[in-house]
Design an enzyme around this catalytic site. Structure first.
Site, mmCIF file in Angstrom:
data_model
loop_
_atom_site.group_PDB
_atom_site.id
_atom_site.type_symbol
_atom_site.label_atom_id
_atom_site.label_comp_id
_atom_site.label_asym_id
_atom_site.label_seq_id
_atom_site.Cartn_x
_atom_site.Cartn_y
_atom_site.Cartn_z
ATOM 1 N N LYS A 205 56.378 19.337 52.119
ATOM 2 C CA LYS A 205 54.961 19.438 51.781
ATOM 3 C C LYS A 205 54.826 19.441 50.262
ATOM 4 C CE LYS A 205 51.113 22.612 51.447
ATOM 5 N NZ LYS A 205 50.441 23.849 51.845
ATOM 6 N N GLY B 42 43.548 30.259 50.542
ATOM 7 C CA GLY B 42 43.392 31.713 50.670
ATOM 8 C C GLY B 42 41.958 32.198 50.683
#
Lengths: 256, 72
Positions: free
Chosen positions: A99, A160
């Site tokens: 990733k 987040g």
């Protein structure tokens, strides 16, 4: 009915990819991953603590032979840092599926797309299979696909933040035009957010904080598993048309 | 006397003393680290695992040993 999720010619059962950061312990991480039913987990590359080598290792709790480790470049702000990190990850044990995330700003953790595209190009040439964290800009994601990304991973909202998918139109557009899997990465806060991503037609969801920072992470992991499955099934089923006025559910003739 | 036989390297950013002539395999053994769980860079270059026994560390070498940790 089989519904296999394929990334870079590898088949997976679960469309939910989970991060392994922010947990209280590795034991909790392992329990949450299990409850989520995830086949893929993201992991970070960091220095070993030489002064305290007896700390437990993630690998002792999550076996890389039974779960796919997806090394990430979280915390990298330049192409050089990201490339260095993933080359190290590959050396650690042959990880080619990675990733990529190249950040541009510490406050928003928004991706730097110029560096991201540049890095993707280099990594693809070096034989990596690159899943790319990116903005929800259809022009950028097309460019990523052109340079060889094996999956497009637009943010639903900042990393987040837990505020859910902010631009559904763009996510749907990106899915419509992409020929590689589209995975919503970042922004999911609760189960319904994951369901929405899947209802938009996305191939998968990647999340971390929504589980790790829930009051009961293992229970939230289980909720996310069901949310992704529900959203996928709803998408495949094809939802009813929205109407402006009511439409009775019971027959209107032969009323008593 | 002992000083003649030791070399100071930078290990993960910290000064660290090794015996002269120590190779990467020996360093990992000393640190009790399994090589299949880490990757190593010496002076910014990644070292392939099969080259660990042949890579002798020198004074002032910058060694980075990394592992996988939890991350999103």
């Amino acid at each position: 009915m089989e519904d296999i999720f394929t990334i870079a010619n590898k088949n997976f059962n679960s469309r939910l990819i989970v991060g392994t950061g922010k947990y209280k312990s590795f034991e909790e991480t392992a329990n949450a991953v299990k409850a989520a039913g995830a086949d893929i987990v993201t992991v970070a590359v960091r220095r070993i603590n030489i002064l305290d080598k007896d700390q437990p290792l993630l690998m002792d709790y999550l076996d890389p032979k039974s779960i796919t480790y997806l090394p990430n470049t979280a915390g990298c702000y330049s192409s050089e840092e990201a490339l260095r990190t993933l080359r190290l990850a590959r050396e650690m044990g042959g990880w080619r599926l990675v990733k990529l995330e190249v950040l541009g700003d510490k406050k928003t953790l928004y991706p730097n797309m110029i560096e991201t595209i540049k890095s993707t190009e280099v990594l693809v040439k070096e034989g990596f299979e690159v899943m790319v964290y990116c903005t929800d800009d259809p022009i950028m994601t097309k460019k990523l696909e052109d340079v060889g990304a094996c999956a497009i991973m637009p943010l639903g909202a900042p990393i987040g933040s837990g505020i859910g998918i902010q631009n559904k139109i763009n996510i749907a557009l990106i899915k419509e035009q992409s020929s590689v899997p589209v995975i919503v990465d970042a922004g999911v806060g609760t189960a319904s957010d994951a369901t929405i991503a899947m209802e938009l037609g996305c191939d998968g969801v990647l999340l971390n904080t929504a589980i790790a920072e829930a009051k009961n992470p293992v229970l939230m992991a289980e909720a996310m598993k069901h949310a992704v499955i529900a959203g996928r099934k709803a998408f495949k089923a094809g939802r009813m048309q929205k109407k402006q006025y009511a439409s009775a559910s019971s027959p209107q003739n032969n009323l008593i | 006397m002992n000083n003649l036989n030791v070399a100071k390297i930078q290990l993960n950013g910290i000064p660290y003393e090794i015996n002269d002539g120590t190779n990467l395999n020996e360093l990992l053994n000393k640190l009790k680290i399994q090589k299949n769980k880490v990757a190593i860079e010496v002076n910014g270059e990644i070292v392939e695992k099969n080259k660990y026994p042949n890579l002798i560390l020198n004074k002032d070498d910058k060694v980075e040993i990394v592992q996988f940790i939890g991350g999103g």
